[in-house]
Write an enzyme that holds these catalytic residues in place. Structure first.
Site, mmCIF file in Angstrom:
data_model
loop_
_atom_site.group_PDB
_atom_site.id
_atom_site.type_symbol
_atom_site.label_atom_id
_atom_site.label_comp_id
_atom_site.label_asym_id
_atom_site.label_seq_id
_atom_site.Cartn_x
_atom_site.Cartn_y
_atom_site.Cartn_z
ATOM 1 C CG HIS B 64 102.305 15.141 -53.970
ATOM 2 N ND1 HIS B 64 101.657 13.934 -53.870
ATOM 3 C CD2 HIS B 64 103.404 15.026 -53.186
ATOM 4 C CE1 HIS B 64 102.338 13.138 -53.057
ATOM 5 N NE2 HIS B 64 103.398 13.774 -52.629
ATOM 6 C CE1 TYR B 331 104.031 18.034 -47.200
ATOM 7 C CE2 TYR B 331 101.677 17.737 -47.066
ATOM 8 C CZ TYR B 331 102.932 17.217 -47.287
ATOM 9 O OH TYR B 331 103.070 15.888 -47.600
HETATM 10 C C1 HEM Z 1 109.020 12.989 -46.163
HETATM 11 C C2 HEM Z 1 109.129 14.029 -46.766
HETATM 12 C C3 HEM Z 1 108.032 14.761 -47.479
HETATM 13 C C4 HEM Z 1 108.204 15.993 -48.025
HETATM 14 C C5 HEM Z 1 109.468 16.825 -47.987
HETATM 15 C C6 HEM Z 1 106.960 16.364 -48.631
HETATM 16 C C7 HEM Z 1 106.766 17.554 -49.283
HETATM 17 C C8 HEM Z 1 105.598 17.950 -49.868
HETATM 18 C C9 HEM Z 1 105.318 19.252 -50.408
HETATM 19 C C10 HEM Z 1 106.296 20.421 -50.405
HETATM 20 C C11 HEM Z 1 104.062 19.249 -50.901
HETATM 21 C C12 HEM Z 1 103.318 20.416 -51.540
HETATM 22 C C13 HEM Z 1 102.457 21.099 -50.503
HETATM 23 C C14 HEM Z 1 101.663 22.280 -51.032
HETATM 24 O O1 HEM Z 1 102.231 23.161 -51.694
HETATM 25 O O2 HEM Z 1 100.452 22.354 -50.712
HETATM 26 C C15 HEM Z 1 103.544 17.929 -50.698
HETATM 27 C C16 HEM Z 1 102.295 17.498 -51.066
HETATM 28 C C17 HEM Z 1 101.799 16.269 -50.743
HETATM 29 N N1 HEM Z 1 102.369 15.302 -49.949
HETATM 30 FE FE1 HEM Z 1 104.182 15.344 -49.197
HETATM 31 N N2 HEM Z 1 106.053 15.367 -48.450
HETATM 32 C C18 HEM Z 1 106.667 14.357 -47.743
HETATM 33 C C19 HEM Z 1 106.089 13.187 -47.327
HETATM 34 C C20 HEM Z 1 104.813 12.806 -47.600
HETATM 35 C C21 HEM Z 1 104.154 11.633 -47.104
HETATM 36 C C22 HEM Z 1 104.745 10.633 -46.113
HETATM 37 C C23 HEM Z 1 102.913 11.626 -47.642
HETATM 38 C C24 HEM Z 1 101.791 10.635 -47.490
HETATM 39 C C25 HEM Z 1 101.485 9.880 -46.672
HETATM 40 C C26 HEM Z 1 102.784 12.775 -48.460
HETATM 41 C C27 HEM Z 1 101.676 13.089 -49.190
HETATM 42 C C28 HEM Z 1 101.506 14.245 -49.884
HETATM 43 C C29 HEM Z 1 100.350 14.511 -50.679
HETATM 44 C C30 HEM Z 1 99.159 13.610 -50.877
HETATM 45 C C31 HEM Z 1 100.538 15.792 -51.215
HETATM 46 C C32 HEM Z 1 99.632 16.511 -52.154
HETATM 47 C C33 HEM Z 1 98.633 17.272 -51.443
HETATM 48 C C34 HEM Z 1 97.771 17.875 -52.491
HETATM 49 O O3 HEM Z 1 97.262 17.155 -53.357
HETATM 50 O O4 HEM Z 1 97.614 19.091 -52.421
HETATM 51 N N3 HEM Z 1 103.946 13.469 -48.415
HETATM 52 N N4 HEM Z 1 104.498 17.148 -50.050
#
Ligand code: HEM
Ligand code: HEM
Ligand code: HEM
Lengths: 181, 364
Positions: B64, B331
């Site tokens: 993201h 995260y």
């Molecule tokens: C299943 C494996 C998943 C992995 C490995 C993963 C990994 C990540 C990582 C590494 C980030 C960056 C975090 C940061 O640096 O602050 C991120 C952001 C995010 N993830 Fe995931 N995620 C997963 C699943 C999900 C799911 C199920 C959702 C939603 C329901 C989701 C929604 C988000 C959102 C909205 C962001 C962005 C947050 C922002 O705007 O700062 N992710 N994710």
């Protein structure tokens, strides 16, 4: 040679209680920080209050220690070893206090709420929100934890060296056992 | 030395005694850190897999990566007050900082309506602990646990020859994970809307709401737009057109969403986000989100924090869904890595989020 007197019961209780807590914390920490598994959150939630408890106990212990001199080391212990013993004990105290403070400080700088128990009781932040400081302290937490672990290993080796090789009563001064091995 | 001589073999045994305890502890430490278990899905391994799947890194979120900050408020309807004691379900005008993003790991990627879109929110009630939530637009998550996630991201590894994931590996992932097929199909057939403003964002993971008397209610939720929903354009726009449209929309009028809770029915899987829930589950409209301002990530309020889904207030607790644990750890790791790196400018600059006039010039 006169036998070395033992540490006071309070000093011994604190020592062994904290030894168990610190070793548990080192293992919980290294396990959770490499883990993404089902117990991750539970371990992090345990790590915080246990770490804060160590901080509180370490401060109490240091206060007590500064008012109550420990039993002397054996006279025939070479000066370098005496110095090493003294230096390592100072470092152990320093790390027991610094490590939880760094843990608390890094989460503060990272803008995280810091739940102490459940999710209703929060610790106040001790540093202003600053992501660069968060990242830096997060690395420092690892470096200090690994240093503490190395020091604890050397400390245990030294205690066993006193107990099994020198058999000079130093180990007994902390275990409280009167008769030498 | 005070050592009493016990003969060479006795002394060797004693030295062994001295070395054994520290050695055993050191070995235990290596095991706990995962160094002796090459198959364990560790935080470092997952970060490596994201990197190999094209995540840009260098100061940006590992996933993201392209986004904008938004701010606004949440007004509870009161309808969820009986199932959760969380302040957010009781209060009015709770301040919110949020972030819209594309799910890809590349901060300069070209906007494409088919890319996963996300909404992340930080609710900050005055006298109660905050709540962070991160939601995506597909209706279900085609991953069940950490192993699935690791398998998935490694199947997305970029083939240097094509600059894309190897289709054979992608297919092999599907074939090896038949339990994810229903979820993948549901997502493939989802309605793709015209932009961020008319999209629906899903919690995907399940949580337990805790009431005043300790009752627990398993829910998923979605942010459902008040804005009219339009289908995605067939012709692609410029590199940042989805974000530019969002910025223009927010400058034009505040954007609103209803937070709709779906209560788990008797046959719904709470601990597996890859399972689709029944169509006739009870829903609760918990309140309205109003987003009224937009800012670039450069200097914006959504950059120096992570929307960890396990930052929860009293009244909401994690379900046993294993993906929640995975996300919380990932995260935090992504947040500590990126916060220590030098970072270039975001694709969506402060100039772009400020002036609607400049924005419309660019469109022509
Ligand atoms: C299943 C494996 C998943 C992995 C490995 C993963 C990994 C990540 C990582 C590494 C980030 C960056 C975090 C940061 O640096 O602050 C991120 C952001 C995010 N993830 Fe995931 N995620 C997963 C699943 C999900 C799911 C199920 C959702 C939603 C329901 C989701 C929604 C988000 C959102 C909205 C962001 C962005 C947050 C922002 O705007 O700062 N992710 N994710
Ligand atoms: C004597 C006290 C403590 C010890 C021995 C200790 C030890 C450790 C160790 C060994 C790690 C793993 C480091 C790594 O592999 O990178 C760790 C991580 C961590 N510690 Fe501590 N710690 C202590 C106190 C605290 C306190 C008081 C807090 C917070 C209030 C805290 C928060 C954390 C966090 C958030 C992590 C990172 C978890 C992750 O990366 O997923 N620690 N600690
Ligand atoms: C995490 C584990 C441990 C920590 C942090 C720790 C810390 C300390 C500290 C700070 C002292 C100095 C006491 C003072 O002068 O106030 C000490 C003394 C001592 N510890 Fe430990 N200890 C740990 C584990 C152990 C273990 C496992 C053993 C035994 C195998 C042990 C045996 C001793 C002995 C014999 C002394 C007395 C040394 C002397 O009189 O100079 N310790 N420990």
């Amino acid at each position: 040679m006169k036998p070395i007197p033992a540490f006071s019961p309070l000093a011994r209780v604190l020592h062994w209680l904290m030894a168990v807590m610190i070793l548990s914390m080192l293992f919980i920490g290294i396990f959770m920080a490499s883990s993404l598994g089902p117990s991750y959150h539970r371990l992090v939630s345990l790590h915080r209050p246990l770490g804060i408890a160590i901080l509180v106990l370490a401060l109490l212990r240091l206060t007590y220690r500064l008012r109550h001199a420990p039993p002397p080391l054996p006279n025939d212990l070479p000066a370098v070893l005496k110095l090493a013993a003294k230096g390592s004990h100072i470092l152990l105290y320093a790390l027991m206090i610094a490590l939880p403070l760094v843990g608390w400080g890094m989460l503060s700088a990272g803008g995280y709420p810091i739940p102490l128990w459940g999710n209703a009781v929060l610790l106040p932040p001790i540093l202003p929100h600053n992501p660069a400081v968060w990242s830096w302290l997060r690395s420092i937490h690892t470096v200090l934890a690994f240093t503490l672990f190395g020091l604890v290993l050397a400390h245990i080796g030294a205690a066993l060296f006193h107990g099994l090789i020198r058999r000079d009563g130093v180990l007994q001064s902390m275990t409280g056992r009167k008769t030498p091995l | 030395m005070a050592a009493k001589s016990t003969g060479p073999s006795g002394s060797a045994l004693r030295w062994l005694g001295v070395a054994a305890a520290p050695a055993a502890l050191a070995l235990g430490f290596l095991w706990a850190g995962g160094w002796l278990s090459p198959n364990r899905v560790t935080q470092n391994r997952l970060m490596g897999e994201l990197h190999d799947a094209g995540s840009y890194g260098q100061g940006f979120r590992r996933a993201h990566s392209k986004g904008v900050c938004v701010t606004g408020r949440f007004d509870a309807s009161g309808a969820a007050a009986s199932v959760s004691k969380a302040a957010i379900f009781h209060e009015q005008s709770v301040p919110v900082v949020g972030r819209f993003a594309l799910g890809a790991g590349q901060p300069y990627v070209t906007d494409n309506p088919a890319t996963v879109r996300s909404m992340a929110l930080r609710f900050m009630p005055k006298d109660a602990p905050e709540w962070r939530a991160a939601m995506n637009n597909p209706p279900v998550l085609p991953l069940r646990d950490a192993q699935d996630a690791s398998d998935f991201f490694s199947s997305q590894r970029i083939d240097p020859a094509t600059g894309k994931p190897d289709p054979a590996r992608v297919k092999a992932f599907g074939a090896a994970h038949p339990w994810l097929q229903a979820a993948a199909e549901k997502n493939a057939h989802r309605v793709i809307t015209s932009g961020f403003a008319d999209d629906t964002y899903h919690s995907l993971d399940s949580f337990l709401l805790v009431g005043e008397t300790g009752t627990k209610t398993a829910v998923r939720w979605a942010m459902v737009p008040v804005q009219l929903v339009a289908p995605a354009d067939t012709a692609a726009g410029g590199r940042d057109y989805l974000f530019q449209r969002l910025i223009a929309d927010i400058h034009d009028h505040p954007l609103q969403w209803h937070m709709v809770l779906t209560v788990a029915g008797p046959h719904d899987a709470v601990n597996d986000p890859s399972q689709i829930w029944a169509q006739d589950d009870r829903t609760i409209d918990a309140g309205t989100l109003t987003l009224s301002a937009v800012e670039s990530e450069d200097g914006g309020p959504c950059t120096g924090l992570t929307f960890d889904p396990l930052v929860l207030p009293p009244g909401i607790v994690a379900s046993a869904d294993p993906i929640l644990q995975l996300r919380s750890g990932a995260y935090m790791r992504s947040f500590s890595l990126r916060s220590g790196e030098k970072r270039g400018p975001s694709a969506i600059t402060p100039a772009m989020t400020q002036a609607p006039a400049a924005e419309s010039e660019k469109k022509s």
